[in-house]
Design a protein around this motif. Structure first.
Motif, short mmCIF file in Angstrom:
data_model
loop_
_atom_site.label_atom_id
_atom_site.label_comp_id
_atom_site.label_asym_id
_atom_site.label_seq_id
_atom_site.Cartn_x
_atom_site.Cartn_y
_atom_site.Cartn_z
N GLY A 37 -59.08 -63.33 -17.22
CA GLY A 37 -58.56 -63.07 -18.11
C GLY A 37 -58.20 -63.87 -19.48
N GLY A 38 -57.30 -64.39 -18.81
CA GLY A 38 -56.75 -65.36 -20.09
C GLY A 38 -55.29 -65.79 -19.74
N TYR A 39 -53.44 -65.98 -19.99
CA TYR A 39 -52.29 -65.97 -19.53
C TYR A 39 -51.23 -65.33 -20.05
CZ TYR A 39 -52.38 -68.15 -24.74
OH TYR A 39 -52.52 -68.10 -25.55
N ALA A 40 -50.30 -65.68 -19.35
CA ALA A 40 -49.05 -64.52 -20.15
C ALA A 40 -47.93 -65.02 -20.25
CB ALA A 40 -48.40 -63.90 -18.13
N HIS A 41 -47.32 -65.98 -21.04
CA HIS A 41 -46.62 -66.31 -21.85
C HIS A 41 -45.60 -65.45 -22.48
CE1 HIS A 41 -47.61 -64.29 -25.57
NE2 HIS A 41 -49.03 -63.93 -25.14
N LEU A 42 -44.26 -66.08 -22.80
CA LEU A 42 -42.53 -66.12 -23.77
C LEU A 42 -43.42 -65.41 -25.15
CD1 LEU A 42 -40.52 -68.80 -21.87
CD2 LEU A 42 -40.91 -66.32 -21.00
N GLY A 43 -44.05 -66.10 -26.08
CA GLY A 43 -44.18 -65.10 -26.75
C GLY A 43 -43.85 -63.80 -27.64
N ASN A 44 -44.46 -62.85 -26.57
CA ASN A 44 -43.84 -61.88 -27.21
C ASN A 44 -42.05 -61.59 -27.16
OD1 ASN A 44 -46.37 -60.91 -27.00
ND2 ASN A 44 -46.18 -60.28 -24.63
#
Length: 168
Positions: free
Chosen positions: A29-36
């Protein structure tokens, strides 16, 4: 909001966008990232308004530039709420040692996972499909919390908190 706070909000917005776009791993459904991790930092350092704007706009811009147009509006709403929740709960004077800081990022994480699950029901057409993104979202936030504490520790040790929060 004064000029310094507007500039810091813009800086965090850019950091969130870049950390979201540049470091991403596909999940259902999307992507994981470091932005959080930078959303947590912006919210804990800038407070409600700055945290909300940086979180929502930075994340939505990453969806726009990354081609995830269908997630743009849900991301804007979910991340604005996430920024508000973290800023509301975290201590007003930035400190990593406070239990409130950890509670703030955990509750912010729960809000984000729930928000994307609900949005995913509409975008992916079923709850069964939407639930597949939960493990990736939880992992994304565990990494985000680690980034938050790692970068937050450096900010605290360098005494940059005074510069960011007080303009000294």
């Amino acid at each position: 909001m004064n000029t310094k706070k507007i500039c810091m909000t813009g800086l965090f917005m850019a950091l969130i966008c870049v950390a979201t776009l540049f470091f991403k791993i596909s999940i259902p459904g999307g992507y994981a990232h470091l932005g959080n991790g930078f959303i947590f930092l912006a919210s804990a350092l800038l407070g409600n308004v700055g945290g909300m704007i940086a979180a929502g706009a930075g994340s939505a811009l990453a969806d726009l530039f990354g081609g995830y147009y269908m997630w743009l509006l849900p991301t804007l709403i979910i991340k604005c709420i996430m920024g508000f929740v973290v800023a509301f709960i975290a201590p007003k004077k930035f400190t990593l040692k406070s239990p409130r800081t950890l509670i703030a990022v955990i509750i912010g994480t729960a809000e984000m996972v729930a928000g994307y699950f609900i949005a995913g029901i509409f975008i992916m057409d079923t709850a069964a499909a939407s639930v597949t993104q939960i493990p990736g979202l939880v992992t994304e936030d565990i990494v985000g919390i680690a980034v938050f504490y790692f970068v937050g520790f450096a900010i605290e040790k360098s005494n940059a908190v005074r510069l960011i929060q007080n303009g000294e």
